[in-house]
Design an enzyme around this catalytic site. Structure first.
Site, PDB file in Angstrom:
ATOM      1  N   VAL A  75       0.806  -1.230   0.000  1.00  0.00           N
ATOM      2  CA  VAL A  75       0.000   0.000   0.000  1.00  0.00           C
ATOM      3  C   VAL A  75       0.839   1.280   0.000  1.00  0.00           C
ATOM      4  O   VAL A  75       0.299   2.377  -0.104  1.00  0.00           O
ATOM      5  CB  VAL A  75      -1.023   0.045   1.167  1.00  0.00           C
ATOM      6  CG1 VAL A  75      -2.023  -1.080   1.081  1.00  0.00           C
ATOM      7  CG2 VAL A  75      -0.330   0.074   2.531  1.00  0.00           C
ATOM      8  N   SER A 153      -7.919   2.988  15.415  1.00  0.00           N
ATOM      9  CA  SER A 153      -7.570   2.313  16.667  1.00  0.00           C
ATOM     10  C   SER A 153      -8.095   3.119  17.849  1.00  0.00           C
ATOM     11  O   SER A 153      -8.275   4.342  17.747  1.00  0.00           O
ATOM     12  CB  SER A 153      -6.048   2.197  16.784  1.00  0.00           C
ATOM     13  OG  SER A 153      -5.679   1.781  18.076  1.00  0.00           O
ATOM     14  N   TYR A 166       2.388   5.887  15.852  1.00  0.00           N
ATOM     15  CA  TYR A 166       1.209   5.063  15.549  1.00  0.00           C
ATOM     16  C   TYR A 166      -0.071   5.835  15.909  1.00  0.00           C
ATOM     17  O   TYR A 166      -1.012   5.899  15.109  1.00  0.00           O
ATOM     18  CB  TYR A 166       1.299   3.752  16.340  1.00  0.00           C
ATOM     19  CG  TYR A 166       0.145   2.802  16.131  1.00  0.00           C
ATOM     20  CD1 TYR A 166       0.106   1.951  15.029  1.00  0.00           C
ATOM     21  CD2 TYR A 166      -0.908   2.731  17.047  1.00  0.00           C
ATOM     22  CE1 TYR A 166      -0.942   1.072  14.841  1.00  0.00           C
ATOM     23  CE2 TYR A 166      -1.961   1.856  16.873  1.00  0.00           C
ATOM     24  CZ  TYR A 166      -1.980   1.016  15.770  1.00  0.00           C
ATOM     25  OH  TYR A 166      -3.029   0.145  15.594  1.00  0.00           O
ATOM     26  N   ALA A 168      -0.518   9.013  16.171  1.00  0.00           N
ATOM     27  CA  ALA A 168      -0.709  10.134  15.230  1.00  0.00           C
ATOM     28  C   ALA A 168      -1.238   9.615  13.889  1.00  0.00           C
ATOM     29  O   ALA A 168      -2.128  10.219  13.286  1.00  0.00           O
ATOM     30  CB  ALA A 168       0.611  10.872  15.030  1.00  0.00           C
ATOM     31  N   SER A 169      -0.710   8.463  13.445  1.00  0.00           N
ATOM     32  CA  SER A 169      -1.164   7.923  12.158  1.00  0.00           C
ATOM     33  C   SER A 169      -2.641   7.535  12.230  1.00  0.00           C
ATOM     34  O   SER A 169      -3.411   7.787  11.311  1.00  0.00           O
ATOM     35  CB  SER A 169      -0.308   6.716  11.739  1.00  0.00           C
ATOM     36  OG  SER A 169      -0.621   5.564  12.497  1.00  0.00           O
ATOM     37  N   LYS A 170      -3.050   6.926  13.350  1.00  0.00           N
ATOM     38  CA  LYS A 170      -4.444   6.474  13.465  1.00  0.00           C
ATOM     39  C   LYS A 170      -5.404   7.649  13.694  1.00  0.00           C
ATOM     40  O   LYS A 170      -6.553   7.618  13.253  1.00  0.00           O
ATOM     41  CB  LYS A 170      -4.566   5.432  14.583  1.00  0.00           C
ATOM     42  CG  LYS A 170      -3.853   4.107  14.253  1.00  0.00           C
ATOM     43  CD  LYS A 170      -4.467   3.395  13.048  1.00  0.00           C
ATOM     44  CE  LYS A 170      -3.823   2.056  12.751  1.00  0.00           C
ATOM     45  NZ  LYS A 170      -4.434   1.354  11.629  1.00  0.00           N
ATOM     46  N   ILE A 199      -6.746  -5.668  21.069  1.00  0.00           N
ATOM     47  CA  ILE A 199      -6.995  -6.994  20.501  1.00  0.00           C
ATOM     48  C   ILE A 199      -5.701  -7.794  20.623  1.00  0.00           C
ATOM     49  O   ILE A 199      -4.611  -7.255  20.399  1.00  0.00           O
ATOM     50  CB  ILE A 199      -7.392  -6.893  19.005  1.00  0.00           C
ATOM     51  CG1 ILE A 199      -8.482  -5.813  18.803  1.00  0.00           C
ATOM     52  CG2 ILE A 199      -7.855  -8.228  18.453  1.00  0.00           C
ATOM     53  CD1 ILE A 199      -9.804  -6.062  19.466  1.00  0.00           C
TER      54      ILE A 199
HETATM   55  N1  NAD Z   1      -4.104  -5.809  17.143  1.00  0.00           N
HETATM   56  C1  NAD Z   1      -4.687  -4.805  17.753  1.00  0.00           C
HETATM   57  O1  NAD Z   1      -4.860  -4.772  19.000  1.00  0.00           O
HETATM   58  C2  NAD Z   1      -5.161  -3.620  16.975  1.00  0.00           C
HETATM   59  C3  NAD Z   1      -5.815  -2.593  17.665  1.00  0.00           C
HETATM   60  C4  NAD Z   1      -6.254  -1.482  16.962  1.00  0.00           C
HETATM   61  C5  NAD Z   1      -6.059  -1.407  15.593  1.00  0.00           C
HETATM   62  N2  NAD Z   1      -5.430  -2.431  14.939  1.00  0.00           N
HETATM   63  C6  NAD Z   1      -5.235  -2.283  13.495  1.00  0.00           C
HETATM   64  O2  NAD Z   1      -5.781  -3.418  12.833  1.00  0.00           O
HETATM   65  C7  NAD Z   1      -5.034  -3.665  11.633  1.00  0.00           C
HETATM   66  C8  NAD Z   1      -4.597  -5.123  11.582  1.00  0.00           C
HETATM   67  O3  NAD Z   1      -3.799  -5.410  12.708  1.00  0.00           O
HETATM   68  P1  NAD Z   1      -3.313  -6.891  13.099  1.00  0.00           P
HETATM   69  O4  NAD Z   1      -3.271  -6.936  14.570  1.00  0.00           O
HETATM   70  O5  NAD Z   1      -4.095  -7.892  12.345  1.00  0.00           O
HETATM   71  O6  NAD Z   1      -1.799  -6.831  12.586  1.00  0.00           O
HETATM   72  P2  NAD Z   1      -0.985  -7.875  11.665  1.00  0.00           P
HETATM   73  O7  NAD Z   1       0.443  -7.422  11.736  1.00  0.00           O
HETATM   74  O8  NAD Z   1      -1.302  -9.276  12.045  1.00  0.00           O
HETATM   75  O9  NAD Z   1      -1.571  -7.589  10.216  1.00  0.00           O
HETATM   76  C9  NAD Z   1      -1.239  -6.471   9.457  1.00  0.00           C
HETATM   77  C10 NAD Z   1      -1.165  -6.896   7.998  1.00  0.00           C
HETATM   78  O10 NAD Z   1      -0.842  -5.745   7.210  1.00  0.00           O
HETATM   79  C11 NAD Z   1       0.090  -6.158   6.223  1.00  0.00           C
HETATM   80  N3  NAD Z   1       0.879  -5.021   5.769  1.00  0.00           N
HETATM   81  C12 NAD Z   1       1.797  -4.318   6.464  1.00  0.00           C
HETATM   82  N4  NAD Z   1       2.355  -3.391   5.685  1.00  0.00           N
HETATM   83  C13 NAD Z   1       1.774  -3.507   4.465  1.00  0.00           C
HETATM   84  C14 NAD Z   1       1.935  -2.832   3.234  1.00  0.00           C
HETATM   85  N5  NAD Z   1       2.840  -1.861   3.087  1.00  0.00           N
HETATM   86  N6  NAD Z   1       1.156  -3.192   2.204  1.00  0.00           N
HETATM   87  C15 NAD Z   1       0.255  -4.194   2.331  1.00  0.00           C
HETATM   88  N7  NAD Z   1       0.077  -4.888   3.454  1.00  0.00           N
HETATM   89  C16 NAD Z   1       0.827  -4.549   4.521  1.00  0.00           C
HETATM   90  C17 NAD Z   1       0.968  -7.191   6.908  1.00  0.00           C
HETATM   91  O11 NAD Z   1       1.647  -8.016   5.967  1.00  0.00           O
HETATM   92  C18 NAD Z   1      -0.050  -7.933   7.750  1.00  0.00           C
HETATM   93  O12 NAD Z   1      -0.563  -9.064   7.064  1.00  0.00           O
HETATM   94  C19 NAD Z   1      -3.870  -2.653  11.636  1.00  0.00           C
HETATM   95  O13 NAD Z   1      -4.222  -1.526  10.856  1.00  0.00           O
HETATM   96  C20 NAD Z   1      -3.777  -2.250  13.086  1.00  0.00           C
HETATM   97  O14 NAD Z   1      -3.202  -0.975  13.258  1.00  0.00           O
HETATM   98  C21 NAD Z   1      -4.975  -3.538  15.601  1.00  0.00           C
END
Ligand code: NAD
Length: 269
Positions: A75, A153, A166, A168-170, A199
Site C-alpha cells: 500500500v 484504533s 502510531y 498520530a497515524s491512526k 486486541i
Molecule cells: N491488534 C490490535 O490490537 C489492533 C488494535 C487497533 C487497531 N489495529 C489495526 O488493525 C489492523 C490489523 O492489525 P493486526 O493486529 O491484524 O496486525 P498484523 O500485523 O497481524 O496484520 C497487518 C497486515 O498488514 C500487512 N501489511 C503491512 N504493511 C503492508 C503494506 N505496506 N502493504 C500491504 N500490506 C501490509 C501485513 O503483511 C499484515 O498481514 C492494523 O491496521 C492495526 O493498526 C490492531
C-alpha cells in the site's frame, strides 16, 4: 418465524454480490474478517504484502464455499495500488467495499524516534489509506455507491506511551475518514472508521507478554479480557452492508468498554 428472521437479516446484512477489497488481509485480524465477510456472501479481493499468507487464506475461504482472489500489494507503492485496482475492475467490474486494514507499528519513545520509523509508519497507515481510498473511490463514484471502512484504533483518541507515531497515524486516519465522508457523500460513497480496542494479535503480543503492561491494559477494559479478532466481525459486516446505508463519517469503537472508563473501583458499603 425463523424463516422471516432469516429473510430480514439476509436483506439487511448480506454481502452477496458485493466485491470487497481488503488490504492487510493476511494479518491476524484480516484473516478472520476476510473469512467472516466471505461467509456473509462477499467476493473477497485479498490484498497484502505476504504472498504465502494470502494463498493459504484464499484456500481456506474456497474450502468453506466462499469466493476470493489474491493480489500481492504494497500500500506504500502508488503504482502498485493503481495497477491492482484496475486489474480488479477489469476482472470483476466493480469494488463495492474497501477495507483499509494494512497497518504497522514500532514502539519508540518520542525523544528517541528516528525519521525512518516515522516515515514507514505514516506511509503504511495514513498515506496507504489515503491513496488506496482515492484509487477505489474513482470507481465507486462511477457506480454512485460504495462503502469504505478505515481501520483506525482506540489509540486514535487514547494515547499509550511509546506509541506516538502510531497514535498520530491512526488519529490521521480518523480525520481522513470524516473528510472522505463529506467530500464523497455526493458520489454515494460512505466512509466509516472501525476502531479496535486492545486486541490480542502479533501486533500487540509484545504488550500482552509483559506482565506490567498487560495488567495496565486489562484494568482499562471494562470486560476485563483482551479482544479477539472475531469480536470485530459484526461491526465490519454492518459497515459493509446495506444495513448501514445512513451511517457515514463516524468512528465505531469495539473495545470491551475501554473508552467508557475501564474497570470501576471497588465500591464498599
Ligand atoms: N491488534 C490490535 O490490537 C489492533 C488494535 C487497533 C487497531 N489495529 C489495526 O488493525 C489492523 C490489523 O492489525 P493486526 O493486529 O491484524 O496486525 P498484523 O500485523 O497481524 O496484520 C497487518 C497486515 O498488514 C500487512 N501489511 C503491512 N504493511 C503492508 C503494506 N505496506 N502493504 C500491504 N500490506 C501490509 C501485513 O503483511 C499484515 O498481514 C492494523 O491496521 C492495526 O493498526 C490492531
Amino acid at each position: 418465524m425463523k424463516e422471516q428472521v432469516k429473510d430480514k437479516l439476509y436483506e439487511l446484512f448480506s454481502l452477496e454480490g458485493k466485491v470487497i477489497l481488503m488490504t492487510g488481509a493476511a494479518g491476524a485480524i484480516g484473516r478472520v474478517l476476510a473469512k467472516g465477510m466471505a461467509q456473509a456472501g462477499g467476493t473477497m479481493m485479498l490484498c497484502d504484502r505476504e504472498k504465502d499468507g494470502l494463498e493459504e487464506l484464499r484456500k481456506e475461504i474456497l474450502q468453506e464455499g466462499g469466493k476470493g482472489e489474491t493480489y500481492v500489494l504494497d500500500v506504500t507503492d502508488l503504482a502498485n495500488i493503481e495497477e491492482t485496482t484496475e486489474k480488479i475492475i477489469r476482472e470483476y467490474g466493480q469494488i463495492d467495499v474497501l477495507v483499509n486494514l494494512a497497518g504497522i507499528n514500532k514502539r519508540v519513545a518520542l525523544l528517541e524516534g528516528d525519521e525512518e520509523t516515522f516515515d514507514r509508519i505514516i506511509d503504511v497507515n495514513l498515506k496507504g489509506t489515503y491513496f488506496m481510498s482515492q484509487a477505489v473511490a474513482k470507481h465507486m463514484k462511477e457506480k454512485q455507491k460504495g462503502s469504505i471502512i478505515n481501520v483506525t484504533s482506540y489509540n486514535a483518541v487514547m494515547m499509550l506511551g511509546g506509541n506516538g507515531v502510531y497514535c498520530a497515524s491512526k488519529s490521521g486516519v480518523a480525520a481522513l475518514t470524516r473528510s472522505q465522508a463529506i467530500e464523497w457523500a455526493k458520489y454515494g460513497i460512505r466512509s466509516n472508521a472501525l476502531s479496535p480496542g486492545h486486541i490480542s494479535t502479533r501486533l500487540t503480543a509484545q504488550l500482552w507478554e509483559d506482565p506490567m503492561r498487560s495488567k495496565y491494559m486489562l484494568d482499562r477494559i471494562a470486560m476485563a479480557r483482551p479482544g479477539k479478532p472475531e469480536d470485530l466481525l459484526g461491526m465490519t459486516i454492518l459497515l459493509a452492508s446495506d444495513a448501514s446505508a445512513y451511517m457515514s463519517g463516524m468512528m465505531y469503537h469495539v473495545d470491551g468498554g475501554c473508552l467508557a472508563g475501564g474497570q470501576p473501583w471497588e465500591i464498599k458499603g
